[in-house]
Design a protein around this motif. Structure first.
Motif, PDB file in Angstrom:
ATOM      1  N   PRO A   1      37.088  29.835  39.849  1.00 27.36           N
ATOM      2  CA  PRO A   1      36.714  31.051  39.124  1.00 27.36           C
ATOM      3  C   PRO A   1      36.132  32.078  40.100  1.00 27.36           C
ATOM      4  CG  PRO A   1      35.852  29.099  38.017  1.00 27.36           C
ATOM      5  CD  PRO A   1      36.448  28.633  39.320  1.00 27.36           C
ATOM      6  N   GLY A   2      36.519  33.308  39.929  1.00 28.20           N
ATOM      7  CA  GLY A   2      36.047  34.370  40.825  1.00 28.20           C
ATOM      8  C   GLY A   2      37.050  34.714  41.906  1.00 28.20           C
ATOM      9  N   ASP A   3      38.057  33.872  42.060  1.00 26.89           N
ATOM     10  CA  ASP A   3      39.028  34.138  43.127  1.00 26.89           C
ATOM     11  C   ASP A   3      39.974  35.277  42.757  1.00 26.89           C
ATOM     12  OD1 ASP A   3      38.036  32.247  44.819  1.00 26.89           O
ATOM     13  OD2 ASP A   3      39.545  30.719  44.348  1.00 26.89           O
ATOM     14  N   LEU A   4      40.281  36.060  43.779  1.00 34.23           N
ATOM     15  CA  LEU A   4      41.253  37.152  43.647  1.00 34.23           C
ATOM     16  C   LEU A   4      42.401  36.856  44.608  1.00 34.23           C
ATOM     17  CD1 LEU A   4      42.092  40.040  42.702  1.00 34.23           C
ATOM     18  CD2 LEU A   4      40.730  40.924  44.624  1.00 34.23           C
ATOM     19  N   VAL A   5      43.600  36.816  44.058  1.00 30.32           N
ATOM     20  CA  VAL A   5      44.793  36.567  44.864  1.00 30.32           C
ATOM     21  C   VAL A   5      45.694  37.790  44.740  1.00 30.32           C
ATOM     22  CG1 VAL A   5      46.766  35.044  45.260  1.00 30.32           C
ATOM     23  CG2 VAL A   5      44.620  34.093  44.379  1.00 30.32           C
TER      24      VAL A   5
ATOM     25  N   VAL B   1      40.601  33.080  37.430  1.00 31.04           N
ATOM     26  CA  VAL B   1      41.389  33.257  38.650  1.00 31.04           C
ATOM     27  C   VAL B   1      42.264  34.481  38.398  1.00 31.04           C
ATOM     28  CG1 VAL B   1      43.239  32.308  40.049  1.00 31.04           C
ATOM     29  CG2 VAL B   1      41.368  30.826  39.281  1.00 31.04           C
ATOM     30  N   THR B   2      42.134  35.491  39.229  1.00 27.68           N
ATOM     31  CA  THR B   2      42.856  36.751  39.023  1.00 27.68           C
ATOM     32  C   THR B   2      43.946  36.885  40.073  1.00 27.68           C
ATOM     33  OG1 THR B   2      40.819  37.760  38.179  1.00 27.68           O
ATOM     34  CG2 THR B   2      42.582  39.254  38.849  1.00 27.68           C
ATOM     35  N   VAL B   3      45.169  37.027  39.605  1.00 31.32           N
ATOM     36  CA  VAL B   3      46.308  37.140  40.514  1.00 31.32           C
ATOM     37  C   VAL B   3      47.024  38.455  40.204  1.00 31.32           C
ATOM     38  CG1 VAL B   3      48.438  36.072  41.330  1.00 31.32           C
ATOM     39  CG2 VAL B   3      46.564  34.632  40.543  1.00 31.32           C
ATOM     40  N   VAL B   4      47.199  39.284  41.221  1.00 26.82           N
ATOM     41  CA  VAL B   4      47.767  40.617  40.998  1.00 26.82           C
ATOM     42  C   VAL B   4      49.008  40.794  41.856  1.00 26.82           C
ATOM     43  CG1 VAL B   4      47.302  43.086  40.901  1.00 26.82           C
ATOM     44  CG2 VAL B   4      45.412  41.466  40.654  1.00 26.82           C
ATOM     45  N   GLU B   5      50.150  40.974  41.172  1.00 26.78           N
ATOM     46  CA  GLU B   5      51.381  41.321  41.893  1.00 26.78           C
ATOM     47  C   GLU B   5      51.311  42.800  42.275  1.00 26.78           C
ATOM     48  OE1 GLU B   5      55.116  39.950  40.230  1.00 26.78           O
ATOM     49  OE2 GLU B   5      54.056  38.544  38.935  1.00 26.78           O
ATOM     50  N   TRP B   6      51.845  43.135  43.390  1.00 28.39           N
ATOM     51  CA  TRP B   6      51.850  44.512  43.893  1.00 28.39           C
ATOM     52  C   TRP B   6      50.427  45.070  43.994  1.00 28.39           C
ATOM     53  CZ3 TRP B   6      56.411  46.167  45.680  1.00 28.39           C
ATOM     54  CH2 TRP B   6      57.588  45.625  45.124  1.00 28.39           C
TER      55      TRP B   6
END
Ligand SMILES: Nc1ncnc2c1ncn2[C@@H]1O[C@H](COP(=O)(O)OP(=O)(O)OP(=O)(O)O)[C@@H](O)[C@H]1O
Ligand SMILES: [Mg+2]
Length: 204
Positions: free
Chosen positions: A26-30, A104-109
């Motif tokens: 938790p808290g991770d940004l990808v 867990v936050t994953v952001v394309e582009w």
């Protein structure tokens, strides 16, 4: 984390996501980058399966960010696609920071847009792998080809185009964190990992 991995096929991209999920907290940004069709969403599908979140994980069309709650008591996966966003101000409107700490936050582009959301992040870039400069012209050595003149592009199918994936952690969070070895990931779709209903994308 600093790693470079060759990913031969889409199924291997799912498996890589699964491996990555094992170290995500938790808290991770990808932040995912790579051309159209590079395999970003495929990687996120593997991450989602590994985290055991509710699917299906798809390419956002109208919805730019979607929350996939955990089916197993872990963090939710927030999957965003910043392709249509033009500025960090528009990213602010998504309120990703509201869920960041617990998910867990994953952001394309997301490159160049979302770095301000968290002090640490994992950058993942996906590129078409260069064709291996094999010996000779790369034909089918010894293959019983029907004849010369037939097509040479009947190689790997659309699910099997090698990619090179580079993972680069930024900040203290990623110091000393490695990518778990390949064997640690169950075969995607086998749903054996947590015994839960996650995985094959048929949850609804
Ligand atoms: N080695 C590979 N890794 C990942 N995907 C692959 C690979 N080889 C072929 N593919 C195919 O490439 C496509 C990747 O699509 P995907 O939606 O994951 O890309 P994307 O980067 O999210 O695209 P977009 O920029 O449109 O969001 C899929 O159809 C997948 O089957
Ligand atoms: Mg995508």
């Amino acid at each position: 984390m600093h790693a470079e991995v060759t990913v031969p096929a889409a199924a291997d991209m799912l498996a890589l996501g699964w491996r990555l999920a094992a170290v995500l907290l938790p808290g991770d940004l990808v932040v995912l980058s790579g051309d159209l069709g590079a395999g970003k969403t495929t990687l996120v599908q593997g991450i989602g399966a590994g985290l055991g979140v509710r699917g299906p994980i798809t390419s956002p069309t109208f919805v730019i960010a979607r929350v996939h709650p955990s089916l197993s008591g872990g963090p939710a996966l927030v999957h965003a696609d910043a392709y249509r966003l033009g500025s960090p101000a528009e990213v602010d409107d998504l309120d990703l920071d509201a869920s960041l700490e617990t998910s867990v936050t994953v952001v394309e582009w997301g490159g160049g847009l979302v770095e301000g959301l968290a002090p640490d992040r994992l950058d993942v870039s996906i590129a078409l792998a260069l064709p291996a400069p094999g010996p000779g012209t790369g034909g089918v050595p010894g293959g019983p080809g029907p004849d010369s003149g037939t097509t040479l592009d009947n190689g790997p199918g659309p699910e099997q185009e090698p990619r090179t994936v580079r993972l680069a952690g930024h900040g203290a969070r990623w110091e000393g964190v490695g990518l778990p070895p390949p064997g640690s990931a169950p075969t995607p779709g086998s749903a054996a990992a947590s015994g839960s209903a996650a995985g094959s994308g048929d949850a609804r």
